[in-house]
Enzyme design. Structure first.
Site: not given
Ligand code: DQA
Length: 153
Positions: A9-10, A17, A22, A73, A76, A100, A102, A109
């Site tokens: 997501p996102n 964003r 990021y 990735n 959330a 994984e 990030h 954070r």
């Molecule tokens: C993320 C970290 C997550 O906590 C966040 O919700 C994201 C991006 C990162 O790439 O740092 O959507 O996965």
């Protein structure tokens, strides 16, 4: 060798964003860099992004028996995605590891971002180094898979 690169997501919004967190690199640019690195590593990469946990689970199921590893990735979903967690466990069980990724340093954070439900079933994690983390994850994954292939011969 086929590696799936999956974003949750996102992450389709990368570039615009919260660039202070990021970065300003778009997902399309990251995918292009991964495509180049995959060529150098002599492996295939397939990309998938969804804002829906079930769609990611469906995609991973559809690739079982075909994919060798996953760079993920989860956005959330890393913090609450239990059906994705069970899916990764099922993949690991049949010898398909996931790394994984990030972009941000989730441990520096909000406290809730350190609650990681996928991490126990992932092979490993790269966090806090921005878009380069995807390239590092791809290299590590291909290296581990090749090593496993050569020792099982
Ligand atoms: C993320 C970290 C997550 O906590 C966040 O919700 C994201 C991006 C990162 O790439 O740092 O959507 O996965």
């Amino acid at each position: 060798m086929i590696i799936l690169v999956v974003n949750g997501p996102n992450l389709n919004l990368l570039g615009t964003r919260e660039p202070g967190i990021y970065g300003s690199t778009t997902l399309a640019q990251i995918e292009e860099r991964l495509r180049e690195r995959a060529k150098a590593l002599d492996c295939e990469v397939e990309f998938f992004q969804s804002n829906h946990e079930g769609a990611i689970v469906d995609y991973l199921h559809s690739k079982m028996g075909e994919a060798n590893g996953v760079v993920l990735n989860p956005g959330a979903l890393a913090h609450y995605g239990l059906s994705l967690r069970d899916c990764l466990a099922a993949l690991a069980d049949v010898g398909v590891p996931a790394i994984e990724v990030h972009l941000s340093n989730i441990h520096a954070r909000e406290g809730w971002r350190s609650n990681l439900v996928l991490a126990p079933v992932a092979k490993g994690m790269v966090a806090g180094v921005g878009w380069r983390g995807y390239l590092a994850a791809l290299e590590v994954l291909v290296g581990l898979l090749r090593e496993a292939q050569s020792t099982s011969l």
